[in-house]
Design a protein around this motif. Structure first.
Motif, mmCIF file in Angstrom:
data_model
loop_
_atom_site.group_PDB
_atom_site.id
_atom_site.type_symbol
_atom_site.label_atom_id
_atom_site.label_comp_id
_atom_site.label_asym_id
_atom_site.label_seq_id
_atom_site.Cartn_x
_atom_site.Cartn_y
_atom_site.Cartn_z
ATOM 1 N N VAL A 100 -11.164 17.589 0.321
ATOM 2 C CA VAL A 100 -10.658 16.510 -0.514
ATOM 3 C C VAL A 100 -9.990 15.439 0.345
ATOM 4 C CG1 VAL A 100 -10.245 18.025 -2.501
ATOM 5 C CG2 VAL A 100 -8.388 17.585 -0.869
ATOM 6 N N GLN A 101 -9.855 14.273 -0.271
ATOM 7 C CA GLN A 101 -9.060 13.187 0.297
ATOM 8 C C GLN A 101 -7.774 13.109 -0.529
ATOM 9 O OE1 GLN A 101 -10.155 10.678 2.779
ATOM 10 N NE2 GLN A 101 -8.006 10.032 2.794
ATOM 11 N N ALA A 102 -6.632 13.217 0.130
ATOM 12 C CA ALA A 102 -5.337 13.112 -0.546
ATOM 13 C C ALA A 102 -4.422 12.281 0.327
ATOM 14 C CB ALA A 102 -4.739 14.492 -0.794
ATOM 15 N N GLY A 103 -3.959 11.152 -0.199
ATOM 16 C CA GLY A 103 -3.178 10.242 0.632
ATOM 17 C C GLY A 103 -4.036 9.705 1.754
ATOM 18 N N ASP A 104 -3.525 9.794 2.974
ATOM 19 C CA ASP A 104 -4.261 9.270 4.125
ATOM 20 C C ASP A 104 -5.052 10.345 4.868
ATOM 21 O OD1 ASP A 104 -3.211 6.719 3.692
ATOM 22 O OD2 ASP A 104 -1.418 7.158 4.897
ATOM 23 N N GLY A 105 -5.089 11.579 4.314
ATOM 24 C CA GLY A 105 -5.730 12.664 5.036
ATOM 25 C C GLY A 105 -6.848 13.349 4.280
ATOM 26 N N LYS A 106 -7.660 14.090 5.030
ATOM 27 C CA LYS A 106 -8.695 14.931 4.461
ATOM 28 C C LYS A 106 -8.290 16.388 4.677
ATOM 29 C CE LYS A 106 -12.453 11.620 5.219
ATOM 30 N NZ LYS A 106 -13.771 11.363 5.869
ATOM 31 N N TYR A 107 -8.488 17.205 3.635
ATOM 32 C CA TYR A 107 -7.987 18.571 3.668
ATOM 33 C C TYR A 107 -9.053 19.554 3.216
ATOM 34 C CZ TYR A 107 -3.559 16.075 3.976
ATOM 35 O OH TYR A 107 -2.553 15.238 4.370
ATOM 36 N N GLY A 108 -9.058 20.727 3.851
ATOM 37 C CA GLY A 108 -10.019 21.767 3.545
ATOM 38 C C GLY A 108 -9.361 23.021 3.023
ATOM 39 N N PRO A 109 -10.092 24.144 3.056
ATOM 40 C CA PRO A 109 -9.585 25.409 2.504
ATOM 41 C C PRO A 109 -8.267 25.852 3.130
ATOM 42 C CG PRO A 109 -11.935 25.554 2.920
ATOM 43 C CD PRO A 109 -11.479 24.269 3.536
ATOM 44 N N GLU A 110 -7.517 26.601 2.337
ATOM 45 C CA GLU A 110 -6.235 27.188 2.735
ATOM 46 C C GLU A 110 -5.195 26.124 3.043
ATOM 47 O OE1 GLU A 110 -7.021 30.165 5.716
ATOM 48 O OE2 GLU A 110 -8.184 31.385 4.305
ATOM 49 N N THR A 111 -5.203 25.081 2.211
ATOM 50 C CA THR A 111 -4.173 24.044 2.244
ATOM 51 C C THR A 111 -3.327 24.175 0.994
ATOM 52 O OG1 THR A 111 -5.605 22.509 3.469
ATOM 53 C CG2 THR A 111 -3.725 21.549 2.310
ATOM 54 N N GLY A 112 -2.022 24.018 1.138
ATOM 55 C CA GLY A 112 -1.112 24.054 0.001
ATOM 56 C C GLY A 112 -0.598 22.666 -0.318
ATOM 57 N N TYR A 113 -0.433 22.371 -1.621
ATOM 58 C CA TYR A 113 0.029 21.062 -2.087
ATOM 59 C C TYR A 113 1.164 21.269 -3.089
ATOM 60 C CZ TYR A 113 -4.802 19.806 -0.683
ATOM 61 O OH TYR A 113 -5.987 19.654 -0.022
ATOM 62 N N GLU A 114 2.203 20.470 -2.977
ATOM 63 C CA GLU A 114 3.283 20.481 -3.959
ATOM 64 C C GLU A 114 3.406 19.102 -4.592
ATOM 65 O OE1 GLU A 114 8.163 21.047 -4.335
ATOM 66 O OE2 GLU A 114 7.229 20.675 -2.382
ATOM 67 N N PHE A 115 3.471 19.076 -5.923
ATOM 68 C CA PHE A 115 3.706 17.842 -6.655
ATOM 69 C C PHE A 115 4.907 18.072 -7.564
ATOM 70 C CE2 PHE A 115 -0.816 18.159 -5.731
ATOM 71 C CZ PHE A 115 -1.055 16.964 -5.069
ATOM 72 N N LEU A 116 5.900 17.207 -7.467
ATOM 73 C CA LEU A 116 7.115 17.366 -8.254
ATOM 74 C C LEU A 116 6.881 16.999 -9.712
ATOM 75 C CD1 LEU A 116 9.714 15.871 -5.748
ATOM 76 C CD2 LEU A 116 9.022 18.258 -6.043
ATOM 77 N N ALA A 117 7.787 17.424 -10.571
ATOM 78 C CA ALA A 117 7.667 17.144 -12.003
ATOM 79 C C ALA A 117 7.585 15.636 -12.240
ATOM 80 C CB ALA A 117 8.870 17.713 -12.738
ATOM 81 N N GLY A 118 6.539 15.210 -12.944
ATOM 82 C CA GLY A 118 6.384 13.802 -13.282
ATOM 83 C C GLY A 118 6.131 12.887 -12.107
ATOM 84 N N GLU A 119 5.789 13.432 -10.953
ATOM 85 C CA GLU A 119 5.554 12.614 -9.767
ATOM 86 C C GLU A 119 4.291 11.770 -9.902
ATOM 87 O OE1 GLU A 119 4.560 13.267 -4.975
ATOM 88 O OE2 GLU A 119 5.092 14.968 -6.244
ATOM 89 N N GLY A 120 3.325 12.264 -10.639
ATOM 90 C CA GLY A 120 2.022 11.631 -10.716
ATOM 91 C C GLY A 120 1.965 10.445 -11.660
ATOM 92 N N PRO A 121 0.746 9.897 -11.799
ATOM 93 C CA PRO A 121 -0.493 10.471 -11.272
ATOM 94 C C PRO A 121 -0.675 10.237 -9.762
ATOM 95 C CG PRO A 121 -0.975 8.452 -12.468
ATOM 96 C CD PRO A 121 0.483 8.722 -12.657
ATOM 97 N N VAL A 122 -0.987 11.332 -9.056
ATOM 98 C CA VAL A 122 -1.286 11.279 -7.628
ATOM 99 C C VAL A 122 -2.756 11.662 -7.466
ATOM 100 C CG1 VAL A 122 -0.758 12.186 -5.347
ATOM 101 C CG2 VAL A 122 1.066 11.965 -7.047
ATOM 102 N N PRO A 123 -3.604 10.747 -6.995
ATOM 103 C CA PRO A 123 -5.038 11.042 -6.922
ATOM 104 C C PRO A 123 -5.397 12.001 -5.803
ATOM 105 C CG PRO A 123 -4.594 8.852 -6.036
ATOM 106 C CD PRO A 123 -3.301 9.353 -6.601
ATOM 107 N N VAL A 124 -6.226 13.001 -6.151
ATOM 108 C CA VAL A 124 -6.822 13.921 -5.186
ATOM 109 C C VAL A 124 -8.320 13.836 -5.411
ATOM 110 C CG1 VAL A 124 -7.004 16.304 -4.412
ATOM 111 C CG2 VAL A 124 -4.802 15.442 -5.248
ATOM 112 N N GLU A 125 -9.064 13.319 -4.441
ATOM 113 C CA GLU A 125 -10.501 13.054 -4.609
ATOM 114 C C GLU A 125 -11.335 14.070 -3.841
ATOM 115 O OE1 GLU A 125 -13.841 9.499 -4.030
ATOM 116 O OE2 GLU A 125 -11.724 9.128 -3.556
ATOM 117 N N ALA A 126 -12.329 14.637 -4.515
ATOM 118 C CA ALA A 126 -13.189 15.638 -3.889
ATOM 119 C C ALA A 126 -14.291 14.964 -3.080
ATOM 120 C CB ALA A 126 -13.810 16.531 -4.949
ATOM 121 N N ILE A 127 -14.368 15.304 -1.803
ATOM 122 C CA ILE A 127 -15.461 14.844 -0.950
ATOM 123 C C ILE A 127 -16.694 15.699 -1.212
ATOM 124 C CG2 ILE A 127 -16.192 14.559 1.458
ATOM 125 C CD1 ILE A 127 -13.185 14.133 2.117
ATOM 126 N N GLU A 128 -16.465 16.980 -1.493
ATOM 127 C CA GLU A 128 -17.502 17.913 -1.917
ATOM 128 C C GLU A 128 -16.888 18.801 -2.993
ATOM 129 O OE1 GLU A 128 -17.310 21.482 1.247
ATOM 130 O OE2 GLU A 128 -17.771 19.522 2.152
#
Length: 277
Positions: free
Chosen positions: A237-265
């Protein structure tokens, strides 16, 4: 975000019997009822054993590879998810070498919070100077020469908190074992994004499930009333300025979004929304 490949490995659990290596991906905030620790565990040579016990916090376990026993007769199969509620007994455990799991430890619905790894290990070292940890138990001799034995987790908690360990009334009678293959994928409000909620638990609405993004789909994260935690199982996926693969953890705070996470595959996540306080 935190990638497992970029996270150091440490051997954890000197009060238990056996070898367990962990990679800590994300930490919450000490003192918060929603403090948490997202980590990956690998059982080492000789396996890993614990007695029957319980905790003052919740645990969610996802089996990446192998079979995870949680009693003498019950197991979580590879790909299964287990909810281990606060105050509910489980074990004994006899984990085999090579077992890989994702574990999310977090404060339970009672609001008692979660004692962080750093806090526990510091107290563990202190207690080891006046007693002995063996097979999950802690044994020490008091000033009157009386020998005492209690569960290692209990000993650490009481030393760290300065008061007797008290458990909230258990909301469930057992571990809740879930087979995700028995659930159906359902479409979400975001095009190309599917959801598979496994369950909602307690009056504070802890939610556990999966999220699947088709290539090019965008998931708008961080729109829940509590902390949202994603563990990436596959894909990219593309999240922020980086690309991330398996075994990555993400934290989003309450009401922080919408924060886009785009699937490359095509990409799949295990998703947890913590208790709402």
């Amino acid at each position: 975000m935190s990638r497992a490949a970029e996270t150091g490995t440490e051997q954890v659990g000197s009060m238990r019997d056996g070898k367990l290596d962990q990679k800590h991906l994300l930490f919450g905030e000490d003192g918060s009822p929603n403090n948490f620790d997202l980590n990956m565990g690998l059982t080492g040579g000789g396996g890993w054993r614990t007695p029957r016990h319980r905790h003052t916090f919740d645990q969610i376990r996802y089996v990446i590879a192998g079979t995870l026993p949680y009693t003498e007769t019950d197991v979580l199969q590879e790909g299964w998810v287990g909810y281990f509620p606060e105050s509910v007994h489980y074990g004994p455990q006899e984990r085999a070498e090579g077992l890989r799991t994702m574990v999310l430890q977090c404060g339970g619905a009672s609001g008692g919070g979660y004692l962080s790894v750093a806090q526990r290990e510091a107290v563990n070292a202190e207690l080891a100077m006046t007693g002995e940890f063996a097979k999950g138990m802690y044994t020490y001799t008091d000033a009157e020469g009386q020998t005492h034995t209690l569960d290692g987790s209990q000993a650490i908690f009481e030393k760290a908190m300065g008061h007797e360990l008290q458990f909230a009334p258990p909301r469930y009678t057992d571990v809740i074992a879930m087979d995700p293959e028995a659930y159906a994928w359902l479409p979400s409000a975001d095009l190309g994004v599917e959801e598979k909620w496994l369950g909602s638990f307690t009056e504070r609405n802890l939610r556990i499930g999966f999220l699947r993004l088709q290539a090019g789909a965008v998931y708008q994260a961080g729109q829940h009333p509590s902390i949202e935690i994603l563990f990436q199982i596959d894909g990219q996926v593309q999240a922020g300025d980086g690309k991330y693969g398996p075994e990555t953890g993400y934290e989003f705070l309450a009401g922080e979004g919408p924060v886009p996470v785009e699937a490359i595959e095509q990409t799949t996540f295990l998703r947890t929304v913590l208790h709402t306080f």
